[in-house]
Motif scaffolding. Structure first.
Motif, short mmCIF file in Angstrom:
data_model
loop_
_atom_site.label_atom_id
_atom_site.label_comp_id
_atom_site.label_asym_id
_atom_site.label_seq_id
_atom_site.Cartn_x
_atom_site.Cartn_y
_atom_site.Cartn_z
N TRP A 1 -9.82 -0.74 -9.00
CA TRP A 1 -9.41 -2.13 -9.11
C TRP A 1 -7.94 -2.27 -9.50
O TRP A 1 -7.24 -3.14 -8.99
CB TRP A 1 -10.29 -2.86 -10.13
CG TRP A 1 -11.66 -3.15 -9.59
CD1 TRP A 1 -12.78 -2.40 -9.79
CD2 TRP A 1 -12.03 -4.23 -8.74
NE1 TRP A 1 -13.85 -2.97 -9.10
CE2 TRP A 1 -13.41 -4.09 -8.46
CE3 TRP A 1 -11.34 -5.30 -8.18
CZ2 TRP A 1 -14.10 -4.98 -7.66
CZ3 TRP A 1 -12.03 -6.20 -7.38
CH2 TRP A 1 -13.39 -6.04 -7.12
N LEU A 2 -7.46 -1.42 -10.41
CA LEU A 2 -6.06 -1.51 -10.83
C LEU A 2 -5.11 -1.18 -9.68
O LEU A 2 -4.09 -1.84 -9.50
CB LEU A 2 -5.79 -0.60 -12.03
CG LEU A 2 -6.37 -1.08 -13.35
CD1 LEU A 2 -6.11 -0.06 -14.45
CD2 LEU A 2 -5.78 -2.43 -13.73
N ARG A 3 -5.44 -0.17 -8.92
CA ARG A 3 -4.60 0.19 -7.78
C ARG A 3 -4.61 -0.93 -6.74
O ARG A 3 -3.59 -1.27 -6.17
CB ARG A 3 -5.05 1.50 -7.16
CG ARG A 3 -4.10 1.93 -6.04
CD ARG A 3 -4.25 3.36 -5.69
NE ARG A 3 -3.70 4.14 -6.79
CZ ARG A 3 -3.70 5.45 -6.83
NH1 ARG A 3 -4.21 6.13 -5.85
NH2 ARG A 3 -3.19 6.09 -7.85
N ALA B 1 0.83 -1.21 0.00
CA ALA B 1 0.00 0.00 0.00
C ALA B 1 0.86 1.26 0.00
O ALA B 1 0.52 2.24 -0.67
CB ALA B 1 -0.94 0.00 1.21
N ARG B 2 1.98 1.22 0.71
CA ARG B 2 2.86 2.40 0.74
C ARG B 2 3.51 2.63 -0.63
O ARG B 2 3.76 3.76 -1.01
CB ARG B 2 3.93 2.25 1.80
CG ARG B 2 3.41 2.04 3.19
CD ARG B 2 3.33 3.21 4.04
NE ARG B 2 4.54 4.01 4.04
CZ ARG B 2 4.59 5.19 4.60
NH1 ARG B 2 3.53 5.66 5.19
NH2 ARG B 2 5.68 5.89 4.58
N ILE B 3 3.78 1.55 -1.35
CA ILE B 3 4.41 1.66 -2.66
C ILE B 3 3.42 2.15 -3.71
O ILE B 3 3.74 3.02 -4.52
CB ILE B 3 5.01 0.29 -3.09
CG1 ILE B 3 6.20 -0.05 -2.20
CG2 ILE B 3 5.41 0.30 -4.56
CD1 ILE B 3 6.67 -1.48 -2.33
N VAL B 4 2.21 1.62 -3.70
CA VAL B 4 1.25 1.85 -4.78
C VAL B 4 0.24 2.96 -4.47
O VAL B 4 -0.23 3.64 -5.36
CB VAL B 4 0.51 0.54 -5.11
CG1 VAL B 4 -0.58 0.75 -6.14
CG2 VAL B 4 1.49 -0.51 -5.58
N SER B 5 -0.12 3.13 -3.22
CA SER B 5 -1.23 3.99 -2.87
C SER B 5 -0.89 4.81 -1.63
O SER B 5 0.23 4.80 -1.17
CB SER B 5 -2.46 3.12 -2.61
OG SER B 5 -3.57 3.89 -2.24
#
Length: 121
Positions: free
Chosen positions: A84-86, A31-35
């Motif tokens: 959905w992609l995230r 989550a920290r990397i992507v969002s």
């Protein structure tokens, strides 16, 4: 099968807790990397919810694995901002983080744990 004694129950409980914490670390890292990452406790709860969804749907004949994976990504989507992609990106990053953590633990001789709530790890 031998009866469950206190040390066996304690070992299983410890393995479950460590596996849940590792799953939480992986989801938190993903989550920290992507969002927008949230707290670690949020990630651990997400891992536990994802594990329950996976356990319920994966045994379904023929499409169980696919249904379980889609539902797991749905749990991540519900718990973290984005679409959905995230959520799928968080899942991929969480899987990679779990593989690294589990490999490091295996090098240290701790091989009896998994990343609870992270499919395929």
């Amino acid at each position: 099968m031998p009866p469950l004694t206190a040390p066996v129950i304690e070992d299983r409980l410890l393995t479950f807790l460590v596996s849940a914490l590792i799953g939480g670390v992986a989801i938190h890292a993903g989550a920290r990397i992507v969002s927008e990452g949230r707290g670690y406790a949020h990630a651990v709860l997400t891992a536990l919810l994802g594990a329950v969804v996976w356990a319920l749907l994966e045994p379904v004949p023929v499409l169980g694995g696919l249904l379980a994976l889609l539902a797991w990504v749905g749990v991540v989507r519900w718990r973290y901002p984005g679409g959905w992609l995230r959520a799928a990106g968080i899942g991929v990053a969480a899987w990679a983080a779990a593989v690294v953590v589990l490999a490091a633990l295996d090098l240290l001789g701790v091989g009896a744990v998994s990343a609870l709530g992270v499919p395929g790890a």
